[in-house]
Design an enzyme around this catalytic site. Structure first.
Site, short mmCIF file in Angstrom:
data_model
loop_
_atom_site.label_atom_id
_atom_site.label_comp_id
_atom_site.label_asym_id
_atom_site.label_seq_id
_atom_site.Cartn_x
_atom_site.Cartn_y
_atom_site.Cartn_z
N ASP A 97 -82.81 15.66 33.69
CA ASP A 97 -82.36 16.79 32.87
C ASP A 97 -83.49 17.68 32.38
O ASP A 97 -83.37 18.37 31.38
CB ASP A 97 -81.58 16.24 31.66
CG ASP A 97 -82.37 15.16 30.93
OD1 ASP A 97 -83.60 15.13 31.07
OD2 ASP A 97 -81.74 14.34 30.22
N GLU A 119 -79.00 10.34 38.30
CA GLU A 119 -78.87 10.15 36.84
C GLU A 119 -77.96 11.24 36.25
O GLU A 119 -78.31 11.95 35.30
CB GLU A 119 -80.22 10.15 36.12
CG GLU A 119 -80.17 9.53 34.73
CD GLU A 119 -81.52 9.60 34.01
OE1 GLU A 119 -81.88 10.66 33.48
OE2 GLU A 119 -82.22 8.57 33.98
N GLU A 133 -82.42 19.46 27.01
CA GLU A 133 -81.94 18.61 28.11
C GLU A 133 -80.43 18.52 28.20
O GLU A 133 -79.88 18.43 29.30
CB GLU A 133 -82.54 17.20 27.98
CG GLU A 133 -84.04 17.12 28.26
CD GLU A 133 -84.91 17.46 27.05
OE1 GLU A 133 -84.33 17.80 25.96
OE2 GLU A 133 -86.14 17.39 27.15
N HIS A 213 -92.02 12.55 22.28
CA HIS A 213 -92.31 13.89 22.81
C HIS A 213 -91.16 14.88 22.68
O HIS A 213 -91.26 16.02 23.11
CB HIS A 213 -92.68 13.79 24.29
CG HIS A 213 -91.54 13.34 25.16
ND1 HIS A 213 -90.56 14.19 25.59
CD2 HIS A 213 -91.22 12.13 25.65
CE1 HIS A 213 -89.69 13.52 26.31
NE2 HIS A 213 -90.06 12.26 26.36
N ARG A 215 -88.63 17.79 21.94
CA ARG A 215 -88.79 19.10 21.30
C ARG A 215 -88.04 19.19 19.97
O ARG A 215 -88.51 19.84 19.04
CB ARG A 215 -88.32 20.22 22.23
CG ARG A 215 -89.34 20.55 23.29
CD ARG A 215 -88.87 21.60 24.28
NE ARG A 215 -89.82 21.62 25.39
CZ ARG A 215 -90.65 22.62 25.64
NH1 ARG A 215 -90.65 23.70 24.91
NH2 ARG A 215 -91.49 22.54 26.66
N HIS A 246 -98.54 11.74 24.19
CA HIS A 246 -98.09 12.74 25.17
C HIS A 246 -99.02 13.96 25.11
O HIS A 246 -99.57 14.27 24.06
CB HIS A 246 -96.65 13.12 24.80
CG HIS A 246 -95.90 13.86 25.87
ND1 HIS A 246 -96.13 15.18 26.17
CD2 HIS A 246 -94.90 13.46 26.70
CE1 HIS A 246 -95.31 15.56 27.15
NE2 HIS A 246 -94.55 14.52 27.48
C1 UD1 Z 1 -90.84 17.58 29.55
C2 UD1 Z 1 -89.34 17.84 29.68
C3 UD1 Z 1 -88.55 16.72 29.00
C4 UD1 Z 1 -89.00 15.35 29.50
C5 UD1 Z 1 -90.49 15.23 29.30
C6 UD1 Z 1 -91.02 13.92 29.84
C7 UD1 Z 1 -88.45 20.12 29.65
C8 UD1 Z 1 -88.19 21.33 28.85
N1 UD1 Z 1 -89.02 19.10 29.01
O1 UD1 Z 1 -91.20 17.71 28.17
O2 UD1 Z 1 -87.17 16.89 29.31
O3 UD1 Z 1 -88.32 14.36 28.77
O4 UD1 Z 1 -91.16 16.29 30.01
O5 UD1 Z 1 -92.33 13.70 29.40
O6 UD1 Z 1 -88.16 20.09 30.82
N2 UD1 Z 1 -98.97 18.96 29.32
C9 UD1 Z 1 -100.20 18.82 29.91
N3 UD1 Z 1 -100.31 17.99 31.02
C10 UD1 Z 1 -99.27 17.31 31.51
C11 UD1 Z 1 -98.02 17.44 30.90
C12 UD1 Z 1 -97.87 18.27 29.81
O7 UD1 Z 1 -101.18 19.40 29.47
O8 UD1 Z 1 -99.47 16.58 32.49
C13 UD1 Z 1 -98.82 19.85 28.14
C14 UD1 Z 1 -98.94 21.34 28.50
O9 UD1 Z 1 -99.53 22.02 27.44
C15 UD1 Z 1 -97.47 21.75 28.67
C16 UD1 Z 1 -96.86 20.93 27.53
O10 UD1 Z 1 -97.54 19.67 27.57
O11 UD1 Z 1 -97.26 23.13 28.53
C17 UD1 Z 1 -95.38 20.76 27.57
O12 UD1 Z 1 -94.91 20.33 28.84
P1 UD1 Z 1 -93.33 20.55 29.19
O13 UD1 Z 1 -93.09 20.02 30.55
O14 UD1 Z 1 -92.97 21.95 28.89
O15 UD1 Z 1 -92.57 19.71 28.11
P2 UD1 Z 1 -92.63 18.20 27.72
O16 UD1 Z 1 -92.65 18.19 26.25
O17 UD1 Z 1 -93.70 17.51 28.45
N1 UDP Z 2 -94.65 6.13 30.67
C1 UDP Z 2 -95.90 6.02 31.29
N2 UDP Z 2 -97.02 6.17 30.51
C2 UDP Z 2 -96.97 6.43 29.19
C3 UDP Z 2 -95.69 6.55 28.58
C4 UDP Z 2 -94.55 6.40 29.35
O1 UDP Z 2 -95.98 5.77 32.49
O2 UDP Z 2 -98.03 6.54 28.56
C5 UDP Z 2 -93.43 5.99 31.51
C6 UDP Z 2 -92.35 5.08 30.98
O3 UDP Z 2 -92.51 3.75 31.43
C7 UDP Z 2 -91.07 5.71 31.53
C8 UDP Z 2 -91.41 7.19 31.60
O4 UDP Z 2 -92.83 7.27 31.55
O5 UDP Z 2 -90.78 5.28 32.85
C9 UDP Z 2 -90.77 7.93 30.47
O6 UDP Z 2 -91.29 9.21 30.42
P1 UDP Z 2 -91.17 10.14 29.14
O7 UDP Z 2 -91.02 9.32 27.92
O8 UDP Z 2 -92.30 11.11 29.23
O9 UDP Z 2 -89.85 10.97 29.46
P2 UDP Z 2 -88.28 10.72 29.20
O10 UDP Z 2 -87.91 9.44 29.84
O11 UDP Z 2 -88.05 10.76 27.72
O12 UDP Z 2 -87.66 11.90 29.87
#
Ligand code: UD1
Ligand code: UDP
Length: 376
Positions: A97, A119, A133, A213, A215, A246
């Site tokens: 999602d 999923e 989401e 993490h 929002r 995160h």
């Molecule tokens: C995203 C997804 C969320 C999912 C989560 C899993 C959306 C809107 N959000 O949230 O559904 O549960 O991932 O973790 O689709 N960043 C880095 N490096 C990375 C990853 C993130 O620097 O490898 C930083 C960047 O500044 C980026 C910010 O995190 O802009 C946010 O990333 P984003 O994918 O927008 O949202 P998440 O909060 O990670």
């Molecule tokens: N995970 C990981 N390293 C971390 C934290 C989580 O590999 O430091 C894995 C965790 O085992 C799970 C997935 O990341 O499989 C969950 O991702 P996240 O919490 O970012 O996203 P969500 O599931 O909430 O969308």
């Protein structure tokens, strides 16, 4: 050549949950596989690709620091559109999602390419929680052609929204397949955990593992969750609180400001999947707002307290492995304290069964996919 299947994904959890399907299909001569990543996440995605030895055929590299939802959506749709013009797959598979999922579904729809949604059917029925989401997955449902629902309950949600039962397949969640692959890799060769000394892993001090993490928790929610963790760290001085933080800047700011200088709190960088699973195996209790971790932890008998007001995964709550504690400080402190001090309460949660799958979701998805592709 076999039927062409494109996987489009962008973030850590999508990569983890699609990896078992990609690996299985790569060895199946009936299909030609193409992997396209938006790289909505960069380093957190690359960590997963490396572990599962997946090299994307196309990398759209869209991540920007602190990206907005509109930025991700518009960049991803435009770039995926270009990818689809050239790749022309028979079907696109997406998972979960995230905003990449919605963008990939819409871009595919514009090309009249069918979408398979892995999923499918998770719902809170609250459009702002989780945000964005809930709406991403509702909209993806109405674009998708095939719906791989992890549980009977997620299937029922889809039926209630008017999706034909013949297009819904209950498969279990592929996260369990991924977890079992990871567990086997770890057993042969336990990986080091960056930021955590080996002496600690082999010691006896109980570990409380934390991630977050969402929002909808930015701002007040994170302040209050961090204050709860701080209070708990002072109350349980013989426990170690380990928090892989995160990379979202909206998470890092309050976490490092409020928790950065406590003697029994370890703030570490996001862990690669195998070290994270190894850490889970050594953990007593998990505090999280993550979706995937709610599904994984029960496999290892680890109670999970979910720091959210809603969950799209009520199966875990019903089976007793998961409790919703919200983000309010006293609620978190009270529930964690009860579990750490009262062994009966702890054991009741630790011994419940995992409702999310048996590690065979990949096989079921491929079976239904083959049937569908054989008929188009
Ligand atoms: C995203 C997804 C969320 C999912 C989560 C899993 C959306 C809107 N959000 O949230 O559904 O549960 O991932 O973790 O689709 N960043 C880095 N490096 C990375 C990853 C993130 O620097 O490898 C930083 C960047 O500044 C980026 C910010 O995190 O802009 C946010 O990333 P984003 O994918 O927008 O949202 P998440 O909060 O990670
Ligand atoms: N995970 C990981 N390293 C971390 C934290 C989580 O590999 O430091 C894995 C965790 O085992 C799970 C997935 O990341 O499989 C969950 O991702 P996240 O919490 O970012 O996203 P969500 O599931 O909430 O969308």
């Amino acid at each position: 050549m076999g039927k062409r299947i494109s996987f489009i994904f962008g973030t850590r959890p999508e990569a983890i949950k699609l990896a078992p399907v990609i690996l299985a299909l790569k060895n199946d001569a009936r299909f030609a596989i193409d992997v396209c990543v938006t790289a909505q996440h960069r380093s957190m995605l690359d960590q997963v690709l490396e572990i599962f030895n997946i090299v994307p055929d196309t990398d759209l590299n869209i991540m920007k620091p602190n990206q907005s939802l509109a930025e991700i959506t518009s960049n991803a749709i435009a770039r995926i559109d270009g990818y689809l013009v050239n790749s022309k797959p028979d079907i696109v598979l997406v998972q979960g999602d995230t905003t990449t999922v919605l963008a990939a579904a819409l871009a595919s729809f514009y090309h009249k390419i069918p979408v398979g949604h892995v999923e499918a059917g998770l719902r809170t029925f609250n459009k702002y929680s989780p945000f964005p989401e809930e709406i991403n997955r509702v909209m993806t449902t109405h674009v998708a052609e095939l719906h791989f629902a992890p549980t009977e309950l997620s299937k029922e949600n889809l039926v209630r929204e008017g999706i034909a039962e013949s297009k819904i397949f209950v498969t279990g969640n592929t996260v369990i397949d991924a977890l079992l692959i990871a567990k086997e890799k770890i057993a042969g060769n336990p990986p080091g955990i960056d930021g955590i000394p080996e002496s600690f892993m082999s010691g006896k001090d109980p570990i409380v593992l934390i991630t977050g993490h969402r929002r909808e928790n930015f701002g007040g929610g994170f302040e209050s969750m961090c204050n709860a963790i701080l209070e708990l760290s002072k109350k349980f001085l013989d426990h170690r609180f380990i928090y892989p933080v995160h990379l979202n800047p909206n998470v890092r700011e309050p976490v490092f400001r409020l928790l950065g200088s406590s003697p029994n709190i370890s703030l570490v960088e996001p862990l690669s999947y195998l070290p994270f699973v190894r850490l889970m195996l050594r953990t007593k209790l998990i505090l999280t707002d993550s979706g995937g971790i709610q599904e994984e932890a029960p496999t290892f008998g680890i109670p999970v307290l979910v720091m959210r007001d809603t969950t799209e995964r009520p199966e875990g709550v019903q089976s007793g492995t998961v409790k919703l504690v919200g983000t309010e400080q006293q609620s978190i402190v009270g529930t964690v304290s009860e579990l750490l001090l009262n062994d009966d309460a702890y054991q009741a949660m630790a011994s419940a069964a995992n409702p999310y799958g048996d590690g065979k979701a990949t096989k079921r998805i491929i079976h239904h996919l083959a049937e569908y592709l054989g008929n188009i």
